[in-house]
Design a protein around this motif. Structure first.
Motif, PDB file in Angstrom:
ATOM      1  N   PRO A 189       0.823  -1.221   0.000  1.00 12.45           N
ATOM      2  CA  PRO A 189       0.000   0.000   0.000  1.00 12.45           C
ATOM      3  C   PRO A 189       0.853   1.265   0.000  1.00 12.45           C
ATOM      4  O   PRO A 189       1.950   1.286   0.572  1.00 12.45           O
ATOM      5  CB  PRO A 189      -0.786  -0.122   1.302  1.00 12.45           C
ATOM      6  N   ARG A 190       0.366   2.282  -0.621  1.00 15.77           N
ATOM      7  CA  ARG A 190       1.064   3.574  -0.617  1.00 15.77           C
ATOM      8  C   ARG A 190       1.084   4.144   0.793  1.00 15.77           C
ATOM      9  O   ARG A 190       0.178   3.896   1.594  1.00 15.77           O
ATOM     10  CB  ARG A 190       0.395   4.532  -1.588  1.00 15.77           C
ATOM     11  N   SER A 191       2.126   4.901   1.093  1.00 18.44           N
ATOM     12  CA  SER A 191       2.327   5.494   2.425  1.00 18.44           C
ATOM     13  C   SER A 191       2.398   4.411   3.510  1.00 18.44           C
ATOM     14  O   SER A 191       1.877   4.572   4.614  1.00 18.44           O
ATOM     15  CB  SER A 191       1.210   6.493   2.757  1.00 18.44           C
ATOM     16  N   SER A 192       3.070   3.299   3.179  1.00 16.64           N
ATOM     17  CA  SER A 192       3.247   2.216   4.150  1.00 16.64           C
ATOM     18  C   SER A 192       4.726   1.890   4.283  1.00 16.64           C
ATOM     19  O   SER A 192       5.569   2.433   3.566  1.00 16.64           O
ATOM     20  CB  SER A 192       2.473   0.965   3.727  1.00 16.64           C
ATOM     21  N   ALA A 193       5.037   0.990   5.217  1.00 21.54           N
ATOM     22  CA  ALA A 193       6.422   0.573   5.425  1.00 21.54           C
ATOM     23  C   ALA A 193       6.461  -0.923   5.718  1.00 21.54           C
ATOM     24  O   ALA A 193       5.542  -1.475   6.333  1.00 21.54           O
ATOM     25  CB  ALA A 193       7.051   1.349   6.574  1.00 21.54           C
ATOM     26  N   VAL A 194       7.534  -1.555   5.251  1.00 19.53           N
ATOM     27  CA  VAL A 194       7.758  -2.980   5.517  1.00 19.53           C
ATOM     28  C   VAL A 194       9.164  -3.129   6.094  1.00 19.53           C
ATOM     29  O   VAL A 194      10.124  -2.577   5.548  1.00 19.53           O
ATOM     30  CB  VAL A 194       7.617  -3.824   4.231  1.00 19.53           C
ATOM     31  N   VAL A 195       9.270  -3.859   7.196  1.00 17.22           N
ATOM     32  CA  VAL A 195      10.544  -4.022   7.893  1.00 17.22           C
ATOM     33  C   VAL A 195      11.094  -5.427   7.668  1.00 17.22           C
ATOM     34  O   VAL A 195      10.351  -6.414   7.723  1.00 17.22           O
ATOM     35  CB  VAL A 195      10.369  -3.754   9.408  1.00 17.22           C
ATOM     36  N   PHE A 196      12.410  -5.500   7.424  1.00 20.05           N
ATOM     37  CA  PHE A 196      13.113  -6.776   7.285  1.00 20.05           C
ATOM     38  C   PHE A 196      14.167  -6.853   8.385  1.00 20.05           C
ATOM     39  O   PHE A 196      15.069  -6.009   8.454  1.00 20.05           O
ATOM     40  CB  PHE A 196      13.774  -6.880   5.914  1.00 20.05           C
ATOM     41  N   ASP A 197      14.046  -7.833   9.249  1.00 21.89           N
ATOM     42  CA  ASP A 197      14.953  -8.031  10.371  1.00 21.89           C
ATOM     43  C   ASP A 197      15.711  -9.337  10.146  1.00 21.89           C
ATOM     44  O   ASP A 197      15.135 -10.430  10.271  1.00 21.89           O
ATOM     45  CB  ASP A 197      14.153  -8.091  11.677  1.00 21.89           C
ATOM     46  N   VAL A 198      16.974  -9.210   9.769  1.00 17.76           N
ATOM     47  CA  VAL A 198      17.775 -10.378   9.402  1.00 17.76           C
ATOM     48  C   VAL A 198      18.870 -10.600  10.436  1.00 17.76           C
ATOM     49  O   VAL A 198      19.596  -9.670  10.788  1.00 17.76           O
ATOM     50  CB  VAL A 198      18.383 -10.203   7.984  1.00 17.76           C
ATOM     51  N   HIS A 199      18.986 -11.845  10.903  1.00 22.24           N
ATOM     52  CA  HIS A 199      19.976 -12.177  11.918  1.00 22.24           C
ATOM     53  C   HIS A 199      20.864 -13.314  11.430  1.00 22.24           C
ATOM     54  O   HIS A 199      20.567 -13.965  10.430  1.00 22.24           O
ATOM     55  CB  HIS A 199      19.284 -12.573  13.227  1.00 22.24           C
ATOM     56  N   GLY A 200      21.958 -13.536  12.133  1.00 18.68           N
ATOM     57  CA  GLY A 200      22.894 -14.590  11.758  1.00 18.68           C
ATOM     58  C   GLY A 200      24.262 -14.031  11.454  1.00 18.68           C
ATOM     59  O   GLY A 200      24.637 -12.966  11.956  1.00 18.68           O
TER      60      GLY A 200
END
Length: 274
Positions: A189-200
């Protein structure tokens, strides 16, 4: 060495990965060369053939004159046909022939890199007659060779180098593709955010923000109230982004929060390599 400082990290990453590949295959018995790898439809021999072919083209060698068999059903696009040529021409090579050609190619490429004095912006030949800068060519090549090192490690049961110089090049290449995955392919969606949390072995937290026009940008600042968050380990991230595992098969290794339709769409379009 006369190599431009901008290019040095990519040369170092390639050197680290190609030496690892040479060590991995040096003493393989013939049967091991036929093991399947996570790279779709390719064996250990095929992956090494591809790496040899990539570097021979970096050297400026002519491509082989060869007609592909008609029963290669995994080859359906021009890009796949282009890449398959260097692979199929070596499919009947013996283990000694493969290791000898690999060693000779490494010697020649090391000599080329020692003598490389061109500017990073110099235009060079790419796949299918494309043109790109020397810097981008070396960056892509370092990424490709590291990914194929990981293919071989998986096939041979020899894990390692997930935090090597090539891994950090791969991180940057794959992160560059994230805004397109989220904003264009997954239609966040416009005006949205997606977070990617990568570990290792390689860790990072990144946010893809989608503006009012639907354009995605990559940020290091965490988002408050994101539309979705995906948390996963680095190896799974790489395997998903490179098409080595399906979202269904990797589902138990990805923690998904937020809009389930959006996370499903992102994972469905997560693979960014041809």
């Amino acid at each position: 060495m006369s190599l431009h400082p901008t290019l040095q990290p990519y040369a170092d990453a390639w050197t680290h990965s190609i030496e690892a590949i040479s060590e991995l295959v040096q003493h393989l018995v013939e049967a091991d060369w036929n093991r399947r790898t996570p790279c779709p439809a390719w064996s250990v021999r095929d992956v090494v053939s591809h790496v040899i072919g990539l570097d021979s083209e970096m050297l400026g060698d002519p491509r082989p004159i060869h007609t592909l068999p008609r029963d290669l059903f995994h080859v359906t696009t021009d890009h796949q046909r282009y890449m398959e040529m260097q692979v199929d021409v070596r499919r009947h090579h013996t283990a000694p022939e493969m290791t000898a050609e690999l060693e000779y190619m490494v010697i020649r490429r090391n000599r080329q890199l020692r003598n490389e004095s061109r500017d990073p912006g110099t235009k060079v030949r790419g796949p299918l007659g494309t043109e790109l800068t020397l810097e981008e060519s070396m960056r892509r090549h370092a990424f490709d060779v590291w990914v194929h090192e990981q293919d071989l490690r998986t096939a041979l049961g020899r894990p390692g180098n997930l935090d090597s110089p090539g891994a950090h090049v791969a991180r940057d290449v794959l992160l560059d593709a994230l805004p397109d995955v989220v904003a264009v392919k997954a239609q966040a969606p416009r005006s949205s955010a997606v977070v990617f949390d990568v570990h290792g072995p390689v860790e990072f937290l990144r946010t893809v923000r989608v503006d009012i026009q639907g354009r995605g940008t990559l940020e290091t600042v965490p988002a408050l109230g994101p539309a979705a968050t995906l948390s996963l380990d680095w190896e799974t991230y790489v395997r998903l982004a490179c098409g080595r595992v399906s979202p269904t098969a990797a589902g138990d290794r990805v923690k998904q929060e937020g809009d389930p339709d959006l996370t499903a769409a992102i994972l469905r379009h997560f693979a960014v390599t041809p």
